[in-house]
Design a protein around this motif. Structure first.
Motif, PDB file in Angstrom:
ATOM      1  N   ALA A  36       0.801  -1.267  -0.125  1.00  0.00           N
ATOM      2  CA  ALA A  36      -0.178   0.102   0.032  1.00  0.00           C
ATOM      3  C   ALA A  36       0.759   1.223  -0.121  1.00  0.00           C
ATOM      4  CB  ALA A  36      -0.890  -0.024   1.295  1.00  0.00           C
ATOM      5  N   LEU A  37       2.156   1.056  -0.023  1.00  0.00           N
ATOM      6  CA  LEU A  37       2.930   2.398  -0.028  1.00  0.00           C
ATOM      7  C   LEU A  37       3.672   2.434  -1.576  1.00  0.00           C
ATOM      8  CD1 LEU A  37       4.822   1.617   3.276  1.00  0.00           C
ATOM      9  CD2 LEU A  37       3.317   3.381   2.788  1.00  0.00           C
ATOM     10  N   SER A  38       4.062   3.808  -1.741  1.00  0.00           N
ATOM     11  CA  SER A  38       4.918   4.088  -2.914  1.00  0.00           C
ATOM     12  C   SER A  38       6.257   4.097  -2.617  1.00  0.00           C
ATOM     13  CB  SER A  38       4.374   5.341  -3.579  1.00  0.00           C
ATOM     14  OG  SER A  38       5.223   5.848  -4.795  1.00  0.00           O
ATOM     15  N   LEU A  39       7.216   3.592  -3.327  1.00  0.00           N
ATOM     16  CA  LEU A  39       8.693   3.824  -3.342  1.00  0.00           C
ATOM     17  C   LEU A  39       9.109   5.158  -3.548  1.00  0.00           C
ATOM     18  CD1 LEU A  39      10.186   0.425  -4.434  1.00  0.00           C
ATOM     19  CD2 LEU A  39      10.228   1.186  -1.985  1.00  0.00           C
TER      20      LEU A  39
ATOM     21  N   ILE B 272      -2.914   5.062  -4.819  1.00  0.00           N
ATOM     22  CA  ILE B 272      -2.254   5.484  -3.905  1.00  0.00           C
ATOM     23  C   ILE B 272      -1.833   7.017  -3.662  1.00  0.00           C
ATOM     24  CG2 ILE B 272       0.069   5.093  -2.415  1.00  0.00           C
ATOM     25  CD1 ILE B 272       0.470   2.630  -3.633  1.00  0.00           C
ATOM     26  N   TYR B 273      -2.281   7.831  -2.610  1.00  0.00           N
ATOM     27  CA  TYR B 273      -2.145   9.024  -2.131  1.00  0.00           C
ATOM     28  C   TYR B 273      -1.331   9.492  -0.886  1.00  0.00           C
ATOM     29  CZ  TYR B 273      -6.292   8.955  -5.232  1.00  0.00           C
ATOM     30  OH  TYR B 273      -7.209   8.986  -6.411  1.00  0.00           O
ATOM     31  N   TYR B 274      -0.359  10.198  -1.034  1.00  0.00           N
ATOM     32  CA  TYR B 274       0.509  10.289  -0.014  1.00  0.00           C
ATOM     33  C   TYR B 274       1.015  11.917  -0.079  1.00  0.00           C
ATOM     34  CZ  TYR B 274       4.154   9.888  -3.482  1.00  0.00           C
ATOM     35  OH  TYR B 274       4.977  10.050  -4.529  1.00  0.00           O
ATOM     36  N   GLY B 275       1.334  12.271   1.175  1.00  0.00           N
ATOM     37  CA  GLY B 275       2.055  13.557   1.438  1.00  0.00           C
ATOM     38  C   GLY B 275       2.641  13.811   2.646  1.00  0.00           C
TER      39      GLY B 275
ATOM     40  N   ALA C 118      -4.389   4.284   0.793  1.00  0.00           N
ATOM     41  CA  ALA C 118      -4.320   3.243  -0.402  1.00  0.00           C
ATOM     42  C   ALA C 118      -5.660   2.432  -0.573  1.00  0.00           C
ATOM     43  CB  ALA C 118      -3.323   2.420  -0.409  1.00  0.00           C
ATOM     44  N   THR C 119      -6.244   2.302  -1.862  1.00  0.00           N
ATOM     45  CA  THR C 119      -7.440   1.571  -2.172  1.00  0.00           C
ATOM     46  C   THR C 119      -7.243   0.553  -3.186  1.00  0.00           C
ATOM     47  OG1 THR C 119      -8.345   2.964  -3.777  1.00  0.00           O
ATOM     48  CG2 THR C 119      -8.898   3.407  -1.485  1.00  0.00           C
ATOM     49  N   HIS C 120      -7.393  -0.594  -3.017  1.00  0.00           N
ATOM     50  CA  HIS C 120      -7.107  -1.810  -3.920  1.00  0.00           C
ATOM     51  C   HIS C 120      -8.752  -2.559  -4.122  1.00  0.00           C
ATOM     52  CE1 HIS C 120      -4.383  -5.412  -4.993  1.00  0.00           C
ATOM     53  NE2 HIS C 120      -4.926  -4.763  -5.879  1.00  0.00           N
ATOM     54  N   THR C 121      -8.947  -2.541  -5.055  1.00  0.00           N
ATOM     55  CA  THR C 121     -10.462  -3.109  -5.485  1.00  0.00           C
ATOM     56  C   THR C 121     -10.188  -4.089  -6.797  1.00  0.00           C
ATOM     57  OG1 THR C 121     -11.013  -1.247  -6.854  1.00  0.00           O
ATOM     58  CG2 THR C 121     -11.543  -1.214  -4.710  1.00  0.00           C
ATOM     59  N   GLY C 122     -11.251  -5.061  -6.893  1.00  0.00           N
ATOM     60  CA  GLY C 122     -11.065  -5.818  -8.246  1.00  0.00           C
ATOM     61  C   GLY C 122     -11.887  -7.109  -7.797  1.00  0.00           C
TER      62      GLY C 122
ATOM     63  N   ASP D  57     -12.557  -5.638  -1.611  1.00  0.00           N
ATOM     64  CA  ASP D  57     -12.215  -4.017  -1.920  1.00  0.00           C
ATOM     65  C   ASP D  57     -11.524  -3.767  -0.528  1.00  0.00           C
ATOM     66  OD1 ASP D  57     -12.553  -1.389  -1.340  1.00  0.00           O
ATOM     67  OD2 ASP D  57     -14.840  -1.139  -1.880  1.00  0.00           O
ATOM     68  N   HIS D  58     -10.126  -3.215  -0.677  1.00  0.00           N
ATOM     69  CA  HIS D  58      -9.289  -3.105   0.586  1.00  0.00           C
ATOM     70  C   HIS D  58      -9.196  -1.656   0.654  1.00  0.00           C
ATOM     71  CE1 HIS D  58      -9.553  -7.274   0.410  1.00  0.00           C
ATOM     72  NE2 HIS D  58      -8.347  -7.588  -0.371  1.00  0.00           N
ATOM     73  N   THR D  59      -8.965  -1.144   2.000  1.00  0.00           N
ATOM     74  CA  THR D  59      -8.348   0.346   2.278  1.00  0.00           C
ATOM     75  C   THR D  59      -7.333   0.201   3.167  1.00  0.00           C
ATOM     76  OG1 THR D  59     -10.621   0.936   1.734  1.00  0.00           O
ATOM     77  CG2 THR D  59      -9.237   2.554   2.804  1.00  0.00           C
ATOM     78  N   TYR D  60      -6.416   0.855   3.071  1.00  0.00           N
ATOM     79  CA  TYR D  60      -5.183   1.160   3.936  1.00  0.00           C
ATOM     80  C   TYR D  60      -4.948   2.532   4.214  1.00  0.00           C
ATOM     81  CZ  TYR D  60      -4.580  -3.640   2.179  1.00  0.00           C
ATOM     82  OH  TYR D  60      -4.621  -5.059   1.746  1.00  0.00           O
ATOM     83  N   ASN D  61      -4.824   3.020   5.814  1.00  0.00           N
ATOM     84  CA  ASN D  61      -4.436   4.284   5.823  1.00  0.00           C
ATOM     85  C   ASN D  61      -3.322   4.395   6.881  1.00  0.00           C
ATOM     86  OD1 ASN D  61      -6.831   5.783   4.720  1.00  0.00           O
ATOM     87  ND2 ASN D  61      -7.985   4.526   5.849  1.00  0.00           N
TER      88      ASN D  61
END
Length: 680
Positions: free
Chosen positions: A125-128, A237-240, A261-265, A275-279
């Motif tokens: 759920a993270l961006s490098l 994925i959104y981050y700040g 982050a959200t992951h759906t399918g 449908d997964h959501t991570y904060n």
């Protein structure tokens, strides 16, 4: 060990090396992977040279991370080529699994900026793009870091065999914006924006990424996955974050990082949606009280909400059987005081708190929504670590006191309000390093661990109704599980034979009592159960080396031997078995060619030995991954002081090796991605 495979690996390295011609190219900065002078913070929470810590630490810089090929879009895959890591992300839709440090997946923790994250879910759920570098500490980690109280997947996670720290970008020296777009196999499309700005001494980073794919069937023949169409998914994925230093009488800094982050399918059938959501939130405050004292306060929040469907087949037609979910929330507090007693002594001490909630639920068709598990867990820790230097000898020692407990309201669908369990644990950690000269040093470390059984293993995640059906997939309960405790030690030496060349050799020993392992009970439907497997023993060794020829080529290679053994005289079917999911060896090699016109070609090879899906010698199933060959290529189309355009191509699994994995999964084989990055 498969010597034929090892010889193939070495031959592969040689053939690629001799293809490089001695031609002049632009100078590439000496990567931190190839020097002991790299600055790290993981060992003692304060910046210091990697050569001045007792533990073995690998450093992956942002440049190295950009050259990685991720077949399953999982941050953990960046560690695939490090010694002892056998990363097994089962698919793009599933959590990280595998083995770290030559032992199971829960004995090496992950951290973000020094605060724990979940090794199974948060790493996808993270961006490098938000990460400055990754520090991987091999061997027993410092008592400065706690066990993470995750109850999902394989449960609580201990740094017994090591820890991985994702260091965030907190200092922006010059403004930069990167826009990227790519496409590839399975109609996979990605786009993203990352920006770094410095506004009135405030360093600011923000970004987002979006990925969409039809994907493909990743189930082994005849598995429970039984896909009827391509399993599509979308991931966002959104981050700040920002960092603000305050130049006052007491130098201070405040930093914040937020990730969503959200992951759906679906999993290839109409009624197998997810449908997964991570904060995730990190807050940090540091202050230098004087030349000798400093204080760091870190607060963290993590939450995950995972939803999925199960279906049932009637006369070859699939119908919705149930909707299911699991929710976790974590509150983390860590306060550390650093005291530089003199130039040869350094003391770190403080405390940390973890408060966690865990709930599972299920709603079978035609029945009411019911609670499976509902519990709160907690951990209060006090720690102290002293580092002392005597000429060429560095000694480190620390103690940690933990009060660990849980309050269970629901367990396996039964209301058990008031069931409260807690216990206190004393943990220790020791280390030493002797520096013979500027090139050679020897080291040794030891430490212990304690892990309570996860509620997912105690209460399972299948309702009583689902346990008796023939369609639901999940974990079966085992309320008789006992806590496990372990001890680990390592020893070895580092040899820096040139400014760009390092070689190291490390041996390690791990022993875990009442080891909790997850055994596959049945493959269709997919069901497993956590059990106490007796005593787990690992006695292994690793060798690794890297060399960078400036302006020409960087090369690395490593091999790790990790034979595991389970001792259980009360159960002959388990006695002498192996730890599930841990290969008996791993081997890696890779290189980067720095060619004219800013072209970089980076082939990577990963190989691992046989693994098993359980501890029963009579019913376990074996899997052999073999060789995985990936390649990354980048090239500069245009470059100036204000603007640059770079193209890239990633090739995953070049040999189309469709190896089978546990739980009915299979690697789908070769795939590719190509795109461009615009920087200004």
């Amino acid at each position: 060990m498969n010597f034929r495979l090892l010889n193939t690996t070495l031959l592969f390295s040689f053939l690629l090396t001799v293809q490089v011609t001695a031609q002049q190219v632009s100078k590439d900065t000496l990567d931190s992977q190839f020097t002991l002078d790299a600055v790290v913070v993981t060992a003692s929470k304060t910046p210091q040279s990697r050569g001045n810590v007792t533990q073995k630490i690998d450093v992956l810089s942002a440049a190295e991370l950009n050259r990685q090929v991720s077949g399953n879009r999982n941050v953990a895959e960046a560690l695939m080529y490090l010694p002892g890591n056998a990363v097994k992300a089962l698919s793009r839709n599933d959590a990280n699994w595998g083995a770290f440090g030559g032992i199971g997946p829960k004995y090496s923790t992950f951290m973000l900026g020094g605060l724990p994250i979940d090794a199974f879910t948060d790493v996808q759920a993270l961006s490098l793009n938000a990460v400055e570098q990754i520090e991987v500490q091999r061997g027993p980690a410092s008592v400065l870091y706690p066990t993470y109280l995750s109850q999902d997947f394989d449960g609580n996670q201990s740094p017994l065999a090591g820890t991985t720290n994702l260091i965030l970008k907190e200092k922006v020296t010059s403004p930069k914006t990167i826009i990227s777009a790519s496409g590839g196999s399975y109609n996979t499309y990605t786009t993203g924006v990352h920006t770094e700005q410095n506004i009135v001494s405030t360093s600011l980073i923000t970004g987002f990424s979006f990925e969409s794919s039809d994907y493909t069937n990743y189930g082994a023949p005849g598995s429970w996955l039984n896909m009827k169409k391509n399993p599509d998914y979308q991931k966002q994925i959104y981050y700040g974050g920002f960092s603000i230093p305050f130049e006052t009488d007491l130098p201070q800094k405040v930093s914040v990082f937020v990730n969503h982050a959200t992951h759906t399918g679906n999993v290839g059938r109409e009624f197998r949606k997810y449908d997964h959501t991570y904060n995730l939130v990190n807050f940090g405050y540091s202050v230098e009280l004087n030349n000798d004292f400093s204080n760091q306060l870190n607060l963290g929040f993590r939450s995950s909400s995972r939803f999925w469907q199960d279906d049932v087949s009637v006369a070859n037609t699939y119908y919705l059987a149930s909707e299911n979910g699991v929710d976790q929330q974590f509150l983390l507090v860590d306060n550390t005081v650093s005291w530089k007693q003199d130039k040869d002594a350094f003391l770190s001490f403080g405390g940390d708190v973890q408060l966690a909630d865990y709930q599972t639920w299920s709603e079978p068709v035609g029945l009411k929504k019911s609670t499976g598990n509902d519990a709160a867990s907690y951990q209060y820790g006090l720690f102290a670590q002293e580092e002392m230097t005597f000429d060429q000898l560095l000694i480190r020692g620390g103690l940690r006191f933990n009060l660990v407990g849980k309050e269970i309201s629901w367990q396996n669908g039964d209301f058990v309000n008031g069931k409260d369990e807690s216990e206190s644990v004393l943990l220790w950690n020791l280390g030493s390093k002797y520096t013979i000269d500027d090139q050679i040093s020897i080291f040794a470390n030891a430490g212990n661990s304690f892990i309570n059984p996860a509620l997912k293993h105690i209460g399972g995640n299948l309702s009583i109704t689902q346990q008796s059906d023939t369609s639901s997939n999940g974990i079966l309960p085992n309320p008789t599980l006992k806590p496990e405790s372990g001890i680990s030690m390592d020893f070895g030496f580092n040899f820096q034979f040139a400014q760009g060349g390092i070689f190291s050799l490390r041996g390690f020993y791990t022993r875990i009592s009442n080891a909790i392992v997850e055994n596959v009970v049945i493959e269709k439907p997919s069901r497993s159960r956590g059990i106490n497997a007796g005593t787990t023993v690992l006695l292994g060794a690793e060798a690794d080396g890297s060399y960078l020829i400036v302006d020409l080529i960087s090369i690395f290679g490593n091999v790790t031997y990790t034979p595991t053994r389970i001792e259980n005289s009360a159960d002959k079917d388990q006695d002498g078995s192996n730890v599930p999911f841990v290969p008996d060896y791993t081997a890696n090699t890779g290189m980067t060619f720095f060619l004219p016109y800013e072209i970089k070609i980076s082939p990577y090879l990963h190989a691992s030995g046989k693994i098993y899906d359980g501890t029963s010698k009579s019913s376990r199933k074996s899997y052999d991954q073999g060789i995985l060959l990936n390649l990354n290529a980048t090239g500069s189309v245009y470059q100036s002081d204000l603007f640059s355009l770079e193209t890239f191509a990633n090739f995953y699994n070049l040999t189309d090796n469709r190896f089978e994995m546990p739980w009915g999964f299979q690697d789908p084989g070769f795939s590719w991605t190509g795109g461009m990055r615009i920087s200004f």
